[in-house]
Design an enzyme around this catalytic site. Structure first.
Site, mmCIF file in Angstrom:
data_model
loop_
_atom_site.group_PDB
_atom_site.id
_atom_site.type_symbol
_atom_site.label_atom_id
_atom_site.label_comp_id
_atom_site.label_asym_id
_atom_site.label_seq_id
_atom_site.Cartn_x
_atom_site.Cartn_y
_atom_site.Cartn_z
ATOM 1 C CG HIS A 122 -6.227 -0.454 5.265
ATOM 2 N ND1 HIS A 122 -7.388 0.098 4.760
ATOM 3 C CD2 HIS A 122 -6.573 -1.044 6.436
ATOM 4 C CE1 HIS A 122 -8.383 -0.156 5.599
ATOM 5 N NE2 HIS A 122 -7.913 -0.854 6.615
ATOM 6 C CG ASP A 199 -2.233 4.545 5.636
ATOM 7 O OD1 ASP A 199 -2.388 4.978 6.797
ATOM 8 O OD2 ASP A 199 -2.920 3.638 5.147
ATOM 9 C CD GLN A 202 -2.643 0.122 12.296
ATOM 10 O OE1 GLN A 202 -2.216 0.073 13.447
ATOM 11 N NE2 GLN A 202 -3.903 -0.138 12.010
ATOM 12 C CE LYS A 225 -7.052 2.571 11.889
ATOM 13 N NZ LYS A 225 -7.648 1.243 12.080
ATOM 14 C CB CYS A 368 -8.875 -3.628 5.269
ATOM 15 S SG CYS A 368 -10.497 -3.571 6.008
HETATM 16 N N1 PMP Z 1 -4.576 2.472 6.678
HETATM 17 C C1 PMP Z 1 -4.159 1.590 7.571
HETATM 18 C C2 PMP Z 1 -2.725 1.138 7.538
HETATM 19 C C3 PMP Z 1 -5.040 1.106 8.530
HETATM 20 O O1 PMP Z 1 -4.627 0.213 9.440
HETATM 21 C C4 PMP Z 1 -6.382 1.567 8.545
HETATM 22 C C5 PMP Z 1 -7.399 1.071 9.551
HETATM 23 N N2 PMP Z 1 -7.387 -0.311 9.767
HETATM 24 C C6 PMP Z 1 -6.765 2.498 7.581
HETATM 25 C C7 PMP Z 1 -5.829 2.934 6.677
HETATM 26 C C8 PMP Z 1 -8.159 3.042 7.521
HETATM 27 O O2 PMP Z 1 -8.452 3.825 8.623
HETATM 28 P P1 PMP Z 1 -9.917 4.362 8.896
HETATM 29 O O3 PMP Z 1 -10.829 3.173 8.805
HETATM 30 O O4 PMP Z 1 -9.844 4.937 10.270
HETATM 31 O O5 PMP Z 1 -10.224 5.374 7.859
#
Ligand code: PMP
Length: 409
Positions: A122, A199, A202, A225, A368
């Protein structure tokens, strides 16, 4: 017992309609809906407890502090960290990674050093490292993957050099649903004395996570999430590493003593928590973690795996369907796809917009993860992502919706 009916009753929003259709919410990868207990925990704290934490002698402040620190313990137990000193509250995964990128960069990165990430990160696990590399004259390297969305482990090992200082990898891809072999990635990095950030944005909502078992050095995730509120997240770090990192932001809470000449910093975890924390959100996050723990992360995992497999099977019956990833049974509850009609893909935005008119909420775009889109040779996908409350009837609604929309083109 995993009663989907009872579970859905805990989430008021799931019974609303959108454009005259029952809501089919399949955008859980972006954020999850909130059970009543989480919202009530926030309302109750604002109505009955609210006071700033850590600095008051009075009743409310002590009560708010107790709730906030009990939440840290709930998070610790949820990911099985050794100590609450290793649980830092942040605004979310993004801030957790930025915190680490800044502080790790300051402490350990010199010109020519290397940071290793993967193709399927991401943006929040790419850009902070790019910024740090620019600041420090370091080099960002990328673990490649197969066309099926699996990391190439031999290439990974070959990329580890004497200059590699950190490996940063997502546990589960937010686009492909690929569950990366993070335990193996960590084991290999450790053979070279290189720490690893996972990270977990997910993974935490979908499967049991044990940071000691993984042996990761850092682990980031977001509250929103995993059925908690927005604006709160976690960075787990091994105490031995956190002790060696400088603070991220300066201000209240993160200090022991301040003079105009010199400041001594607070102990872990407060050294990294400048300013008033979102103590209402931390309490609500703990409430959400209690909620999913009561259902059982194993049960949630099993339910979502069944649903995902069913969805992949059903989606594959649609003419022109391309699903990205999901070549193995182990993929997680995220499915990215495109549908080909008359020789080219229907634009993901058109597909998503028309599904929305049927009450079906999916996400469209690059999610993203633009570099991953480049690797796949596409601009974007439609993404359906499941949560603990989704049903096979909702999968059927998605599949029927896609068929109907495709006919319109
Ligand atoms: N890493 C991953 C794998 C994600 O899916 C996301 C959110 N789509 C993020 C980081 C970022 O998370 P946040 O916007 O809650 O900071």
């Amino acid at each position: 017992m995993y009663s989907i009916h009872d579970i859905r009753n805990d989430f008021p929003i799931l019974s609303r309609e959108v454009y005259g259709h029952p809501l089919v919410y399949l955008d859980n990868g972006a954020t999850t809906q909130k059970p009543r207990c989480v919202v009530e925990a926030m309302v109750d704290e604002y109505y009955n407890v609210n006071a700033n934490v850590h600095r008051g002698v009075h009743f409310l402040s002590q009560r708010a502090t107790d709730l906030h620190e009990a939440s840290r313990e709930t998070v610790r137990a949820f990911v099985n960290a050794r100590s609450t000193s290793e649980i830092l509250f942040t605004r979310g995964t993004t801030e957790s990674i930025n915190l680490l990128a800044f502080t790790f960069g300051e402490a350990f990165i010199h010109e020519g050093d290397e940071i290793l990430i993967s193709t399927m990160e991401h943006h929040s696990n790419i850009v902070p490292w790019q910024m740090m590399c620019q600041r420090k004259g370091a080099v960002l390297k990328v673990i490649p993957m197969t066309d099926e969305g699996e990391l190439l482990m031999d290439a990974y090992e070959a990329l580890l050099t004497e200059r590699t200082r950190l490996v940063c990898c997502t546990h589960v891809s937010n686009v492909l649903g690929t569950v990366n072999p993070v335990k193996e990635i960590i084991r290999i990095a450790h053979q070279h004395d290189i720490p690893v950030l996972i990270d977990g944005a997910q993974s935490v909502p979908h499967m049991p996570v044990d940071v000691q078992d993984l042996d990761c050095d850092f682990f980031a995730f977001s509250g929103h999430k995993v059925y908690g509120p927005t604006g709160v997240g976690v960075l787990y770090g091994k105490e031995a590493w956190l002790d060696r990192l400088p603070p991220y932001q300066g201000g209240g809470e993160m200090i022991k003593n301040v003079t105009f000449e010199h400041t001594t910093y607070n102990d872990l975890p407060y050294k990294f928590e400048a300013g008033t924390p979102d103590y209402v959100a931390t309490h609500a996050l703990a409430t959400a973690l209690d909620y999913v723990s009561a259902l059982g992360m194993d049960n949630i995992f099993r339910h979502e795996q069944q649903l995902t497999r069913y969805a992949v099977e059903q989606l594959r019956t649609i003419d022109g369907m391309t699903i990205f990833g999901h070549t193995r049974d182990t993929a997680d509850a995220v499915i990215s796809f495109l549908v080909r009609k008359d020789g080219h893909y229907i634009h993901h935005l058109d597909l998503g917009t028309l599904l929305d008119r049927l009450g079906i909420a999916v996400r469209t775009g690059h999610h993203c993860a633009e570099p991953l889109m480049h690797r796949l040779g596409i601009e974007g996908t439609v993404r359906a992502s499941f949560g603990l409350y989704n049903t096979t009837a909702e999968v059927d609604a998605l599949v029927a919706g896609i068929r109907r929309v495709v006919q319109m083109f």
